[in-house]
Design a protein around this motif. Structure first.
Motif, PDB file in Angstrom:
ATOM      1  N   ASN A 151       0.844  -1.194   0.000  1.00  0.00           N
ATOM      2  CA  ASN A 151       0.000   0.000   0.000  1.00  0.00           C
ATOM      3  C   ASN A 151       0.880   1.246   0.000  1.00  0.00           C
ATOM      4  N   ILE A 152       0.479   2.214  -0.781  1.00  0.00           N
ATOM      5  CA  ILE A 152       1.180   3.497  -0.801  1.00  0.00           C
ATOM      6  C   ILE A 152       0.159   4.561  -0.405  1.00  0.00           C
ATOM      7  N   TRP A 153       0.296   5.048   0.816  1.00  0.00           N
ATOM      8  CA  TRP A 153      -0.619   6.074   1.330  1.00  0.00           C
ATOM      9  C   TRP A 153      -0.124   7.446   0.910  1.00  0.00           C
ATOM     10  N   LYS A 154      -0.955   8.205   0.199  1.00  0.00           N
ATOM     11  CA  LYS A 154      -0.625   9.574  -0.217  1.00  0.00           C
ATOM     12  C   LYS A 154      -0.797  10.537   0.956  1.00  0.00           C
ATOM     13  N   SER A 155      -1.787  10.231   1.806  1.00  0.00           N
ATOM     14  CA  SER A 155      -2.040  11.014   3.009  1.00  0.00           C
ATOM     15  C   SER A 155      -2.630  10.065   4.044  1.00  0.00           C
ATOM     16  N   ASP A 156      -3.049  10.599   5.183  1.00  0.00           N
ATOM     17  CA  ASP A 156      -3.651   9.722   6.192  1.00  0.00           C
ATOM     18  C   ASP A 156      -5.067   9.306   5.805  1.00  0.00           C
ATOM     19  N   LYS A 157      -5.601   9.812   4.689  1.00  0.00           N
ATOM     20  CA  LYS A 157      -6.971   9.504   4.259  1.00  0.00           C
ATOM     21  C   LYS A 157      -7.068   8.673   2.987  1.00  0.00           C
ATOM     22  N   ILE A 158      -6.090   8.773   2.073  1.00  0.00           N
ATOM     23  CA  ILE A 158      -6.220   8.141   0.753  1.00  0.00           C
ATOM     24  C   ILE A 158      -4.919   7.477   0.325  1.00  0.00           C
ATOM     25  N   GLY A 159      -5.053   6.350  -0.364  1.00  0.00           N
ATOM     26  CA  GLY A 159      -3.869   5.648  -0.827  1.00  0.00           C
ATOM     27  C   GLY A 159      -4.175   4.716  -1.985  1.00  0.00           C
ATOM     28  N   PHE A 160      -3.139   4.070  -2.475  1.00  0.00           N
ATOM     29  CA  PHE A 160      -3.219   3.087  -3.552  1.00  0.00           C
ATOM     30  C   PHE A 160      -2.719   1.767  -3.011  1.00  0.00           C
ATOM     31  N   SER A 161      -3.303   0.662  -3.473  1.00  0.00           N
ATOM     32  CA  SER A 161      -2.882  -0.654  -3.036  1.00  0.00           C
ATOM     33  C   SER A 161      -2.809  -1.601  -4.218  1.00  0.00           C
ATOM     34  N   ALA A 162      -1.846  -2.494  -4.203  1.00  0.00           N
ATOM     35  CA  ALA A 162      -1.763  -3.583  -5.178  1.00  0.00           C
ATOM     36  C   ALA A 162      -1.701  -4.875  -4.373  1.00  0.00           C
ATOM     37  N   GLU A 163      -2.623  -5.764  -4.654  1.00  0.00           N
ATOM     38  CA  GLU A 163      -2.719  -7.020  -3.911  1.00  0.00           C
ATOM     39  C   GLU A 163      -2.596  -8.182  -4.896  1.00  0.00           C
ATOM     40  N   PHE A 164      -1.959  -9.261  -4.434  1.00  0.00           N
ATOM     41  CA  PHE A 164      -1.714 -10.449  -5.244  1.00  0.00           C
ATOM     42  C   PHE A 164      -2.232 -11.642  -4.460  1.00  0.00           C
ATOM     43  N   VAL A 165      -3.126 -12.430  -5.075  1.00  0.00           N
ATOM     44  CA  VAL A 165      -3.822 -13.478  -4.327  1.00  0.00           C
ATOM     45  C   VAL A 165      -3.789 -14.813  -5.068  1.00  0.00           C
TER      46      VAL A 165
ATOM     47  N   ASN B 231     -12.091 -33.633  -3.839  1.00  0.00           N
ATOM     48  CA  ASN B 231     -11.932 -35.048  -4.198  1.00  0.00           C
ATOM     49  C   ASN B 231     -10.552 -35.598  -3.832  1.00  0.00           C
ATOM     50  N   GLY B 232     -10.030 -35.204  -2.678  1.00  0.00           N
ATOM     51  CA  GLY B 232      -8.753 -35.736  -2.206  1.00  0.00           C
ATOM     52  C   GLY B 232      -7.519 -35.128  -2.830  1.00  0.00           C
ATOM     53  N   THR B 233      -7.659 -34.102  -3.677  1.00  0.00           N
ATOM     54  CA  THR B 233      -6.496 -33.444  -4.262  1.00  0.00           C
ATOM     55  C   THR B 233      -6.608 -31.942  -4.075  1.00  0.00           C
ATOM     56  N   SER B 234      -5.505 -31.260  -4.251  1.00  0.00           N
ATOM     57  CA  SER B 234      -5.511 -29.792  -4.176  1.00  0.00           C
ATOM     58  C   SER B 234      -4.616 -29.241  -5.270  1.00  0.00           C
ATOM     59  N   LYS B 235      -4.937 -28.004  -5.687  1.00  0.00           N
ATOM     60  CA  LYS B 235      -4.113 -27.349  -6.701  1.00  0.00           C
ATOM     61  C   LYS B 235      -4.323 -25.845  -6.618  1.00  0.00           C
ATOM     62  N   MET B 236      -3.347 -25.107  -7.133  1.00  0.00           N
ATOM     63  CA  MET B 236      -3.538 -23.669  -7.271  1.00  0.00           C
ATOM     64  C   MET B 236      -4.520 -23.480  -8.415  1.00  0.00           C
ATOM     65  N   SER B 237      -5.659 -22.886  -8.102  1.00  0.00           N
ATOM     66  CA  SER B 237      -6.726 -22.813  -9.091  1.00  0.00           C
ATOM     67  C   SER B 237      -6.874 -21.448  -9.745  1.00  0.00           C
ATOM     68  N   ASN B 238      -6.261 -20.413  -9.163  1.00  0.00           N
ATOM     69  CA  ASN B 238      -6.454 -19.068  -9.706  1.00  0.00           C
ATOM     70  C   ASN B 238      -5.393 -18.138  -9.119  1.00  0.00           C
ATOM     71  N   PHE B 239      -5.124 -17.062  -9.850  1.00  0.00           N
ATOM     72  CA  PHE B 239      -4.259 -16.009  -9.338  1.00  0.00           C
ATOM     73  C   PHE B 239      -4.941 -14.688  -9.662  1.00  0.00           C
ATOM     74  N   LEU B 240      -5.062 -13.836  -8.673  1.00  0.00           N
ATOM     75  CA  LEU B 240      -5.783 -12.575  -8.791  1.00  0.00           C
ATOM     76  C   LEU B 240      -4.831 -11.395  -8.628  1.00  0.00           C
ATOM     77  N   PHE B 241      -4.874 -10.460  -9.574  1.00  0.00           N
ATOM     78  CA  PHE B 241      -4.198  -9.161  -9.432  1.00  0.00           C
ATOM     79  C   PHE B 241      -5.296  -8.184  -9.065  1.00  0.00           C
ATOM     80  N   HIS B 242      -5.087  -7.443  -7.973  1.00  0.00           N
ATOM     81  CA  HIS B 242      -6.162  -6.692  -7.327  1.00  0.00           C
ATOM     82  C   HIS B 242      -5.728  -5.265  -6.984  1.00  0.00           C
ATOM     83  N   PRO B 243      -5.560  -4.370  -7.965  1.00  0.00           N
ATOM     84  CA  PRO B 243      -5.177  -2.982  -7.650  1.00  0.00           C
ATOM     85  C   PRO B 243      -6.395  -2.169  -7.217  1.00  0.00           C
ATOM     86  N   GLY B 244      -6.151  -1.124  -6.424  1.00  0.00           N
ATOM     87  CA  GLY B 244      -7.286  -0.295  -6.037  1.00  0.00           C
ATOM     88  C   GLY B 244      -6.927   0.899  -5.188  1.00  0.00           C
ATOM     89  N   VAL B 245      -7.968   1.618  -4.812  1.00  0.00           N
ATOM     90  CA  VAL B 245      -7.845   2.813  -3.993  1.00  0.00           C
ATOM     91  C   VAL B 245      -8.222   2.466  -2.552  1.00  0.00           C
TER      92      VAL B 245
END
Length: 163
Positions: free
Chosen positions: A60-74, A81-95
């Motif tokens: 997160n990059i806060w411009k002030s104590d009220k507003i900022g930008f964030s980039a999230e990676f998920v 059925n007894g198995t697991s896998k990475m099923s998705n990757f999300l890029f999540h930018p926002g205010v």
């Protein structure tokens, strides 16, 4: 199916006497549990016939104590059925908008490797604040379209550490 995260930062503490310098860089890591997703194709619940968990990491990059930008990676893992896998990757930018008293609103765009995209409004709350980090809880509400699937709306729960 998409699941998203929210964000909270450990900026400031109650009654500090030092002045904050901006821009200020903070971050967060957490665990995301999608709860339910609704679409015209039906309702899909996590923990029913499968389990999905996301592991969000954000800067997160806060411009002030009220507003900022964030980039999230998920990255998302699906166990079924007894198995697991990475099923998705999300890029999540926002205010980010600090609402006061530990509450933060994140308005995020969403771009998934599954071919889905959309918006995710997130409301989060710092529940325990330390000197340089804190524990938060968040309620992400993902709206998704694309990839020849019906539009969907979801509800999730996220918790994590902000620093």
């Amino acid at each position: 199916m998409l699941f998203t995260t929210g964000l909270i930062t450990a900026t400031g503490s109650a009654q500090t006497t030092s002045r904050q310098n901006y821009p200020k860089i903070t971050g967060h890591v957490g665990i995301l549990h999608p709860i339910v997703t609704f679409s015209s194709a039906g309702t899909e619940s996590n923990f029913d016939q499968h389990y999905v968990v996301g592991m969000p990491t954000g800067i997160n990059i806060w411009k002030s104590d009220k507003i900022g930008f964030s980039a999230e990676f998920v990255p998302t893992i699906r166990a079924e059925n007894g198995t697991s896998k990475m099923s998705n990757f999300l890029f999540h930018p926002g205010v980010l908008v600090a609402l006061g008293k530990g509450w933060t609103f994140a308005g995020r765009a969403a771009f998934e490797t599954s071919g889905r995209y959309g918006l995710t409004p997130v409301l989060s709350k710092m529940v325990i604040r330390g000197k340089s980090s804190g524990l938060f809880a968040a309620l992400p509400l993902p709206l998704r379209v694309g990839n020849e699937r019906p539009a969907s709306f979801g509800i999730g729960f996220q918790f994590g550490i902000a620093f």
